[in-house]
Structure formats: structure tokens, C-alpha cells
Design a protein around this motif. Structure first.
Motif, mmCIF file in Angstrom:
data_model
loop_
_atom_site.group_PDB
_atom_site.id
_atom_site.type_symbol
_atom_site.label_atom_id
_atom_site.label_comp_id
_atom_site.label_asym_id
_atom_site.label_seq_id
_atom_site.Cartn_x
_atom_site.Cartn_y
_atom_site.Cartn_z
ATOM 1 N N PRO A 173 3.358 2.145 7.562
ATOM 2 C CA PRO A 173 2.497 2.728 6.522
ATOM 3 C C PRO A 173 2.995 4.073 5.998
ATOM 4 O O PRO A 173 2.805 4.389 4.823
ATOM 5 C CB PRO A 173 1.138 2.871 7.219
ATOM 6 C CG PRO A 173 1.161 1.862 8.307
ATOM 7 C CD PRO A 173 2.578 1.783 8.771
ATOM 8 N N GLY A 174 3.644 4.860 6.841
ATOM 9 C CA GLY A 174 4.114 6.180 6.410
ATOM 10 C C GLY A 174 5.498 6.179 5.807
ATOM 11 O O GLY A 174 6.012 7.238 5.419
ATOM 12 N N ASP A 175 6.110 4.993 5.699
ATOM 13 C CA ASP A 175 7.465 4.899 5.158
ATOM 14 C C ASP A 175 7.428 5.021 3.638
ATOM 15 O O ASP A 175 6.670 4.326 2.974
ATOM 16 C CB ASP A 175 8.080 3.557 5.565
ATOM 17 C CG ASP A 175 9.583 3.506 5.370
ATOM 18 O OD1 ASP A 175 10.090 4.298 4.548
ATOM 19 O OD2 ASP A 175 10.237 2.689 6.034
ATOM 20 N N GLY B 296 -3.234 1.512 6.105
ATOM 21 C CA GLY B 296 -2.581 1.795 7.375
ATOM 22 C C GLY B 296 -1.979 0.564 8.022
ATOM 23 O O GLY B 296 -1.923 0.451 9.245
ATOM 24 N N ARG B 297 -1.502 -0.377 7.208
ATOM 25 C CA ARG B 297 -0.938 -1.618 7.728
ATOM 26 C C ARG B 297 0.560 -1.687 7.474
ATOM 27 O O ARG B 297 1.070 -1.143 6.503
ATOM 28 C CB ARG B 297 -1.621 -2.831 7.075
ATOM 29 C CG ARG B 297 -3.110 -2.909 7.315
ATOM 30 C CD ARG B 297 -3.681 -4.167 6.693
ATOM 31 N NE ARG B 297 -5.118 -4.290 6.906
ATOM 32 C CZ ARG B 297 -5.826 -5.337 6.516
ATOM 33 N NH1 ARG B 297 -5.236 -6.337 5.887
ATOM 34 N NH2 ARG B 297 -7.128 -5.387 6.749
ATOM 35 N N GLN B 298 1.246 -2.404 8.348
ATOM 36 C CA GLN B 298 2.669 -2.628 8.159
ATOM 37 C C GLN B 298 2.894 -3.778 7.178
ATOM 38 O O GLN B 298 1.986 -4.547 6.873
ATOM 39 C CB GLN B 298 3.339 -2.942 9.497
ATOM 40 C CG GLN B 298 3.414 -1.761 10.461
ATOM 41 C CD GLN B 298 4.099 -2.135 11.755
ATOM 42 O OE1 GLN B 298 3.720 -3.104 12.405
ATOM 43 N NE2 GLN B 298 5.108 -1.367 12.127
ATOM 44 N N ALA B 299 4.115 -3.880 6.711
ATOM 45 C CA ALA B 299 4.525 -5.011 5.880
ATOM 46 C C ALA B 299 5.934 -5.396 6.293
ATOM 47 O O ALA B 299 6.682 -4.576 6.834
ATOM 48 C CB ALA B 299 4.474 -4.656 4.399
ATOM 49 N N THR C 57 2.325 -8.993 3.667
ATOM 50 C CA THR C 57 1.469 -7.816 3.787
ATOM 51 C C THR C 57 0.687 -7.868 5.093
ATOM 52 O O THR C 57 0.296 -8.941 5.557
ATOM 53 C CB THR C 57 0.490 -7.737 2.607
ATOM 54 O OG1 THR C 57 -0.232 -8.976 2.512
ATOM 55 C CG2 THR C 57 1.237 -7.498 1.312
ATOM 56 N N GLY C 58 0.483 -6.686 5.676
ATOM 57 C CA GLY C 58 -0.265 -6.604 6.922
ATOM 58 C C GLY C 58 0.414 -7.319 8.065
ATOM 59 O O GLY C 58 -0.244 -7.820 8.974
ATOM 60 N N ALA C 59 1.757 -7.384 8.038
ATOM 61 C CA ALA C 59 2.501 -8.126 9.053
ATOM 62 C C ALA C 59 3.559 -7.240 9.692
ATOM 63 O O ALA C 59 4.400 -6.675 8.986
ATOM 64 C CB ALA C 59 3.162 -9.360 8.433
ATOM 65 N N ALA C 60 3.486 -7.096 11.025
ATOM 66 C CA ALA C 60 4.503 -6.358 11.769
ATOM 67 C C ALA C 60 5.648 -7.298 12.113
ATOM 68 O O ALA C 60 5.612 -8.504 11.827
ATOM 69 C CB ALA C 60 3.893 -5.765 13.033
#
Length: 332
Positions: A294-296, A193-196, A252-255
């Protein structure tokens, strides 16, 4: 203590180990990046990529452990390669296979172990990626799936050695290698559930450097850019040279907000380089960026294309500003 049994296909397995051409080779960023990421994601003191040889387990990458190898007879990983699933030992002191193992009663005092078997391109189990802690713990099913994702990343890199996915000039992953690493990294971010964030770089005036100062200087510019990118971004980020003068970094894990600091650090490092070297040319770049939720479901190629478009927009704006300045202050 129970020594790990020898697999029935041991002769073929060892042939696969040898064909990887990794035993006793120096550490490599592509594997160290994964073990650093494993330590960070699972909050463990030790993470390893092991290759199980005939009489030893040898560590292609090790974080938090000093020895480069141990005997196979005391290895946990020798047991792991007998199966296809993640092996978890919540408390080694309570496991009859390991309670009096030298690695348990002595240094590094293993209590918790989790290992994912690694397969060579032909399917043989050649080693593991494993996590070690000095206190008992366990893994959830999601944790096991995440460790398997890391295992797939290592398998991709083992296969990459045979598929030539590393850029010879800079030592970074090339486009093929980046695509493989990025696919697994994005899958992990989605599961957690993390952004990248993806950054796409293009060197400015690179053709002029080659045409005016020669291709050796052009190669120097590429190598300097690669080195600066590696030093600027986190050890777990994926840095690649896509081809020509194009580079990219997957964080990874970075907005979107998380990349402002490293971009500013990069700008300052490049400016310091240009002020310090007295070179006949300056290192300069344009960058485009895109953040992935995460949902992209966008593919790696989709993200590269989008970031590339933003990069060219940035380059165009930079060129227009330079032309405006030139019109305001004409020479002669």
C-alpha cells in the motif's frame, strides 16, 4: 415522491449521452468488472452503472438487479447527476424525495442508496455508479472517496470507448486501457491499505506458431490465452493484452501468497487444453510477478517493467532447463 429536476444544460447533456454510443449496447466486461468490485468492496446486494437518458435510466452494468432500465421520474440517479459529489440516502423511507417511490415501496425495496455522478469527456453528467442496499446504512468519508475512485474507473472506460483502448482481437483492454484501469485500482488498494499483485505473461514459441502454422493459428493462440485468463482469475481482476503475445493481470487486494492458487489453476487449465485439443501446437507461457505494498509509490509502468524482467528471467530458466535435457538425451 419528488421527481428529479431537469438540468439547465439538458440538451447539451443528452448530446453527450448520445456521443458515448453506449445506450442499449450489450454488457461489457470492463464495466461489469467495476460493479462486481463495488459489490465486493461495499458488501451491497446491488451495484449499477447507469446512463440517464431523456426519459429513462438505463443500466450499462447491473449486479443484483434484473430490469435493464427504469423510468427517469422514479430514478435516484436522476437526482445524483444534479451535483458533482456523491449523493447518499441512508434510509429512503425517511427521505421526502423517495419515501413513497415505487422502487422503495416495491421491488427492489431500496433503503440505502449511494451514487457517484459520472462525467463524459466534455464534463457533462451522463449517469452514475451507484450502490443499493435493502437495509438502512451510511458511508464514511473514506467510503465516499472509494466510490469516487470507482466512478473515475467507469469514466475512464467511457472515455476509452472513444479512445480505442480495447484490443480488437481478444476484447481485453490494451496497454493504454490497462494503464488507466490499473492506476485507479492501485489508488483504491492504497486507500484501503491492501496489497496488489501484477502478473506479466508472454506466450512461449509464439513466433514458431505463426511461422509454421500461419497467422490465423497465431491469432487463435492469443484468443485462447485471453479466454483462459478471464476464466481463471477473479471477475474483479484487470486482464489485458499489452501487445503482441504479452498479457498481464492485476489482482487487487492480493498478496504474493494469494496468487499461488490461481497460477496453479491456470497451469492445470492450459495443460488440460493441450491434452484435449490434439492441436498441432501447444499453448505455453512464461510469467513474471510483482507484489505492491500500500505504501509503494511505483507507477504502473514501473511495475510492468519489473514484472517483465521477472518474466524474461523465468523464460531464460525454462530455456536453460530444456537445453540441459537435450544435452542429456541427444537425438539420433
Amino acid at each position: 415522491m419528488k421527481e428529479p429536476p431537469i438540468p439547465e444544460n439538458e440538451a447539451d447533456r443528452l448530446e453527450s449521452v448520445r456521443s458515448l454510443n453506449v445506450l442499449d449496447t450489450p454488457p461489457e466486461e470492463r464495466f461489469d468488472r467495476v460493479t462486481r468490485l463495488a459489490r465486493r468492496l461495499f458488501t451491497v446486494p446491488i451495484a449499477l452503472v447507469t446512463i440517464v437518458d431523456s426519459a429513462r435510466q438505463w443500466f450499462k452494468s447491473r449486479q443484483g438487479l434484473e430490469p435493464a432500465e427504469t423510468s427517469r421520474e422514479v430514478s435516484f440517479c436522476g437526482h445524483t447527476i444534479l451535483d458533482t459529489e456523491v449523493m447518499v440516502v441512508p434510509d429512503a423511507t425517511a427521505d421526502e424525495r423517495f419515501h413513497d417511490n415505487p422502487l422503495v415501496v416495491g421491488d427492489p425495496a431500496i433503503r440505502f442508496y449511494a451514487g457517484c455522478p459520472l462525467s463524459a469527456p466534455d464534463g457533462s453528467k451522463v449517469g452514475t455508479i451507484c450502490l443499493i442496499d435493502r437495509t438502512p446504512r451510511t458511508l464514511t468519508d473514506d467510503d465516499k472517496a472509494l466510490l469516487e475512485d470507482l466512478g473515475q474507473m467507469v469514466e475512464q472506460e467511457l472515455a476509452a470507448i472513444q479512445l480505442a483502448t480495447v484490443d480488437e482481437l481478444t476484447g481485453l483492454s490494451n496497454r493504454r486501457g490497462f494503464r488507466a484501469m490499473a492506476e485507479h485500482a492501485l489508488a483504491m488498494c492504497k486507500r484501503c491499505g491492501r496489497q496488489a499483485s501484477l502478473l506479466f505473461f508472454d506466450l512461449d514459441h509464439f513466433k514458431e506458431i505463426n511461422d509454421t502454422h500461419g497467422h490465423a493459428e497465431g491469432d487463435r493462440a492469443l484468443m485462447e490465452m485471453a479466454d483462459i485468463l478471464l476464466r481463471t482469475f477473479r471477475n474483479s481482476d484487470v486482464v489485458a493484452r499489452l501487445g503482441g503475445d504479452e498479457f498481464c493481470v492485476l489482482l487487487t487486494g492480493a498478496a504474493d501468497d494469494d496468487i499461488e492458487c490461481p497460477l496453479e489453476r491456470l497451469r492445470m487449465t492450459v495443460d488440460a487444453r493441450n491434452a484435449r485439443t490434439g492441436s498441432r501446437w501447444n499453448l505455453a507461457y512464461s510469467v513474471g510477478r510483482v507484489t505492491v505494498d500500500p505504501g509503494d509509490d511505483a507507477s504502473v509502468d514501473d511495475l510492468l517493467q519489473e514484472a517483465d524482467r521477472y518474466m524474461y528471467e523465468a523464460k531464460r530458466r525454462k530455456r536453460e532447463r530444456a537445453e540441459a535435457v537435450e544435452e542429456t538425451n541427444p537425438s539420433g
